[in-house]
Design a protein around this motif. Structure first.
Motif, PDB file in Angstrom:
ATOM      1  N   LEU A   1      74.251 -31.689  52.713  1.00 40.65           N
ATOM      2  CA  LEU A   1      73.626 -30.338  54.200  1.00 40.65           C
ATOM      3  C   LEU A   1      72.431 -29.510  53.651  1.00 40.65           C
ATOM      4  CD1 LEU A   1      77.444 -30.486  55.515  1.00 40.65           C
ATOM      5  CD2 LEU A   1      75.600 -31.458  56.211  1.00 40.65           C
ATOM      6  N   ASP A   2      72.405 -28.821  52.571  1.00 36.49           N
ATOM      7  CA  ASP A   2      71.791 -27.828  51.483  1.00 36.49           C
ATOM      8  C   ASP A   2      70.601 -28.028  52.032  1.00 36.49           C
ATOM      9  OD1 ASP A   2      74.203 -26.000  51.852  1.00 36.49           O
ATOM     10  OD2 ASP A   2      74.205 -26.058  49.429  1.00 36.49           O
ATOM     11  N   LEU A   3      70.109 -29.379  51.542  1.00 33.89           N
ATOM     12  CA  LEU A   3      68.667 -29.995  51.274  1.00 33.89           C
ATOM     13  C   LEU A   3      68.336 -30.103  51.925  1.00 33.89           C
ATOM     14  CD1 LEU A   3      66.172 -31.771  49.867  1.00 33.89           C
ATOM     15  CD2 LEU A   3      67.640 -33.190  50.094  1.00 33.89           C
ATOM     16  N   PHE A   4      68.756 -31.022  53.279  1.00 31.79           N
ATOM     17  CA  PHE A   4      68.249 -31.656  54.736  1.00 31.79           C
ATOM     18  C   PHE A   4      68.781 -30.569  55.812  1.00 31.79           C
ATOM     19  CE2 PHE A   4      69.190 -35.966  52.845  1.00 31.79           C
ATOM     20  CZ  PHE A   4      67.550 -36.050  52.144  1.00 31.79           C
ATOM     21  N   GLU A   5      68.955 -29.368  56.146  1.00 35.74           N
ATOM     22  CA  GLU A   5      69.036 -29.215  57.092  1.00 35.74           C
ATOM     23  C   GLU A   5      67.533 -28.102  56.857  1.00 35.74           C
ATOM     24  OE1 GLU A   5      72.879 -27.214  56.638  1.00 35.74           O
ATOM     25  OE2 GLU A   5      73.892 -29.124  58.367  1.00 35.74           O
ATOM     26  N   SER A   6      67.375 -27.677  55.566  1.00 37.18           N
ATOM     27  CA  SER A   6      66.448 -27.054  55.847  1.00 37.18           C
ATOM     28  C   SER A   6      65.076 -27.405  56.004  1.00 37.18           C
ATOM     29  CB  SER A   6      65.518 -27.004  53.160  1.00 37.18           C
ATOM     30  OG  SER A   6      65.263 -27.978  53.346  1.00 37.18           O
ATOM     31  N   ALA A   7      64.332 -27.131  55.718  1.00 36.04           N
ATOM     32  CA  ALA A   7      62.857 -27.916  55.901  1.00 36.04           C
ATOM     33  C   ALA A   7      62.613 -29.492  55.222  1.00 36.04           C
ATOM     34  CB  ALA A   7      61.488 -26.884  55.941  1.00 36.04           C
ATOM     35  N   ALA A   8      63.230 -29.347  54.645  1.00 36.80           N
ATOM     36  CA  ALA A   8      63.159 -30.937  53.710  1.00 36.80           C
ATOM     37  C   ALA A   8      62.486 -32.219  54.580  1.00 36.80           C
ATOM     38  CB  ALA A   8      64.210 -31.503  52.566  1.00 36.80           C
TER      39      ALA A   8
ATOM     40  N   THR B   1      62.496 -37.633  45.448  1.00 39.44           N
ATOM     41  CA  THR B   1      62.273 -37.643  44.449  1.00 39.44           C
ATOM     42  C   THR B   1      63.064 -37.231  43.196  1.00 39.44           C
ATOM     43  OG1 THR B   1      60.588 -39.952  45.000  1.00 39.44           O
ATOM     44  CG2 THR B   1      61.392 -38.466  42.375  1.00 39.44           C
ATOM     45  N   ASP B   2      62.846 -35.570  43.898  1.00 40.29           N
ATOM     46  CA  ASP B   2      63.275 -34.261  43.308  1.00 40.29           C
ATOM     47  C   ASP B   2      64.774 -34.173  43.431  1.00 40.29           C
ATOM     48  OD1 ASP B   2      61.042 -32.742  41.835  1.00 40.29           O
ATOM     49  OD2 ASP B   2      60.203 -33.777  43.989  1.00 40.29           O
ATOM     50  N   ALA B   3      65.117 -34.765  44.891  1.00 36.44           N
ATOM     51  CA  ALA B   3      66.645 -34.749  45.146  1.00 36.44           C
ATOM     52  C   ALA B   3      67.186 -35.734  44.965  1.00 36.44           C
ATOM     53  CB  ALA B   3      66.512 -34.834  47.265  1.00 36.44           C
ATOM     54  N   ALA B   4      67.651 -36.517  44.214  1.00 35.35           N
ATOM     55  CA  ALA B   4      67.410 -37.615  44.126  1.00 35.35           C
ATOM     56  C   ALA B   4      67.440 -37.560  42.744  1.00 35.35           C
ATOM     57  CB  ALA B   4      66.650 -39.540  44.176  1.00 35.35           C
TER      58      ALA B   4
END
Length: 199
Positions: free
Chosen positions: A93-100, A129-132
């Motif tokens: 949620l933190d990742l994809f609720e941003s500008a990602a 890639t970084d998130a993975a």
């Protein structure tokens, strides 16, 4: 911006302005003029700090990737605490609720930007890639603590989680997915390897 008035942290202001334009109007609207207008400065300001617009956009991507590094450290530190499903749900949620999602769209839509990023990132899609990698690192820590099975393939689980979550967030016109939607994905992917605590 009046001539002769110094702008503090010009790069930061330009990058933040670019993110606002990207989130509001999409990748196709992201031009140097749109960025400088949003930042309230002359167009030449951007070109005094960056060799060209793709160099500026590459800096935007690198800056946002650096934020993931901070999130990755916090996620890894959470290993052994709370539930694995909760920790992963919150991280996604933190990742994809941003500008990602918008940054990923930007990278895939601009050939010049991809070429610039390939100079120091020859493989993978930045952000994804970084998130993975961050999730794989967290799952590795949980595996070492015995909270997931010893044979859990974290290098497959991590991109599976990222890909599934990205599909839920990508190209949506309506409301974004809720925490329970992400929780369901995480539960489905992680359940086969998660060790149940003793009762």
């Amino acid at each position: 911006m009046p001539t002769g008035v110094a702008i503090r942290d010009v790069r930061g202001q330009l990058l933040d302005a670019a993110e606002r334009v990207l989130l509001r109007d999409g990748a196709s609207a992201l031009t140097s003029r749109a960025v400088t207008t949003e930042a309230g400065c002359a167009k030449g300001v951007l070109h005094r700090h960056f060799t060209d617009f793709d160099a500026f956009l590459a800096e935007l991507v690198h800056d946002r990737v650096a934020r993931i590094d901070g999130q990755a450290a916090a996620l890894r530190q959470s290993a052994g605490t709370g539930s694995i499903t909760h920790n992963l749900t919150q991280a996604l949620l933190d990742l994809f609720e941003s500008a990602a999602v918008a940054i990923i769209s930007l990278v895939t839509s601009r050939d010049g930007l991809r070429a610039r990023l390939r100079e120091d990132r020859p493989t993978g899609v930045p952000i994804l890639t970084d998130a993975a990698s961050a999730i794989a690192s967290y799952l590795t820590a949980e595996r070492e603590l015995g909270r997931i099975t010893a044979d859990a393939d974290v290098d497959t689980l991590a991109p599976t989680l990222i890909g599934a979550a990205h599909m839920l967030f990508a190209d949506r016109q309506g409301d974004p997915p809720q925490a329970e939607d992400i929780h369901k994905v995480v539960t489905t992917v992680i359940a086969p390897v998660e060790r149940q605590p003793p009762r």
